[in-house]
Write a protein that holds these residues in place. Structure first.
Motif, short mmCIF file in Angstrom:
data_model
loop_
_atom_site.label_atom_id
_atom_site.label_comp_id
_atom_site.label_asym_id
_atom_site.label_seq_id
_atom_site.Cartn_x
_atom_site.Cartn_y
_atom_site.Cartn_z
N TYR A 213 -62.03 57.35 46.21
CA TYR A 213 -60.89 56.69 46.37
C TYR A 213 -60.32 55.68 45.24
N GLN A 214 -61.20 55.28 44.52
CA GLN A 214 -60.68 54.23 43.06
C GLN A 214 -59.79 55.21 42.24
N SER A 215 -60.46 56.54 41.97
CA SER A 215 -59.71 57.27 40.71
C SER A 215 -58.25 57.60 41.55
N ALA A 216 -58.25 57.94 43.00
CA ALA A 216 -56.99 58.00 43.66
C ALA A 216 -56.05 56.63 43.40
N TYR A 217 -56.66 55.79 43.69
CA TYR A 217 -55.70 54.44 43.60
C TYR A 217 -55.25 54.34 42.05
N GLN A 218 -55.94 54.54 41.03
CA GLN A 218 -55.65 54.33 39.77
C GLN A 218 -54.45 55.53 39.34
#
Length: 238
Positions: A213-218
């Motif tokens: 999710y963090q990579s997606a948010y970025q």
């Protein structure tokens, strides 16, 4: 004696000026009240139509397709959060498909959670939609969340000021940019609403693989930065 006489004349002159200004103010207030009483649409100027382009410039993104959104497209001054135009764009962004839904909303108070509930198939409890809300200088607020293997970013682009997510943030912008004397006459003449309750609502999403999710948010934030910079100076005219 001559000086005293001149002084009295000057005093009378300024008294007349003050009385005239007071009279003009009273007349303006009276006309405003009359307009509000007898003209139900005095504070709800009918906005101009707007057509979304088939594509827009997204840095590092390649347009794949776009299509009109099938939302209720009507103007009803007594309704809130009326979508009068919308389009869905799909870009390939760093080899990942990014869906960007843009809607032109009028009569809104800027509650993005409410817009999501009423215009998408996302079904999350009230007050539980956004997992985090970020603020970025020059961009404003945007909300992030995940739902059914997708990551989302959503924000309301304001006519003036930065983006917002909540009603409180939206009304704070309106107080700063709309409550000004230069808006009084156009409002009184029915040329525009005193509070500009319009919003370009942007709703971005990408698929999430392996719960990263963090990579997606970025990636969403990077796409949103480019999207905001393109749309902000092109906000629909009244």
């Amino acid at each position: 004696m001559i000086k005293i006489t001149q002084s009295k004349k000057e005093m009378r002159f300024w008294v007349h000026i003050r009385i005239s200004l007071l009279a003009v103010t009273c007349v303006g207030v009276f006309l405003t009240l009359v307009k509000l009483i007898f003209d139900a649409d005095a504070a709800s100027h009918k906005v101009s139509d707007f057509v979304f382009p088939t594509n827009f410039l997204l840095t590092d993104g390649k347009i794949l397709e776009s299509q009109l959104l099938i939302d209720k497209v009507v103007q009803e001054s007594t309704k809130y959060d009326v979508v009068i135009a919308g389009r869905r764009y799909r870009y390939r962004y760093n080899s990942i498909p990014v869906d960007i839904e843009m809607r032109y909303v009028v009569g809104t108070l800027g509650d993005v959670e409410g817009l999501i509930k009423n215009n998408t198939t996302i079904n999350l409890p009230p007050g539980k939609v956004f997992q985090t809300v970020h603020q970025q200088l020059g961009i404003g607020y945007y909300g992030l969340f995940t739902y059914e293997n997708k990551a989302y970013l959503s924000s309301c682009m304001n006519p003036q000021g930065d983006g917002t997510v909540t009603t409180e943030q939206f009304l704070h912008n309106r107080q700063i940019y709309n409550i000004r004397l230069n808006r009084f006459l156009p409002w009184l003449l029915g040329e525009q609403s005193f509070l500009d309750k319009r919003c370009l609502w942007a709703h971005l999403s990408i698929p999430v693989n392996n719960a990263d999710y963090q990579s997606a948010y970025q990636l969403l934030e990077k796409a949103w930065l480019s999207c905001y910079r393109w749309w902000s100076p092109r906000f629909p005219k009244h």
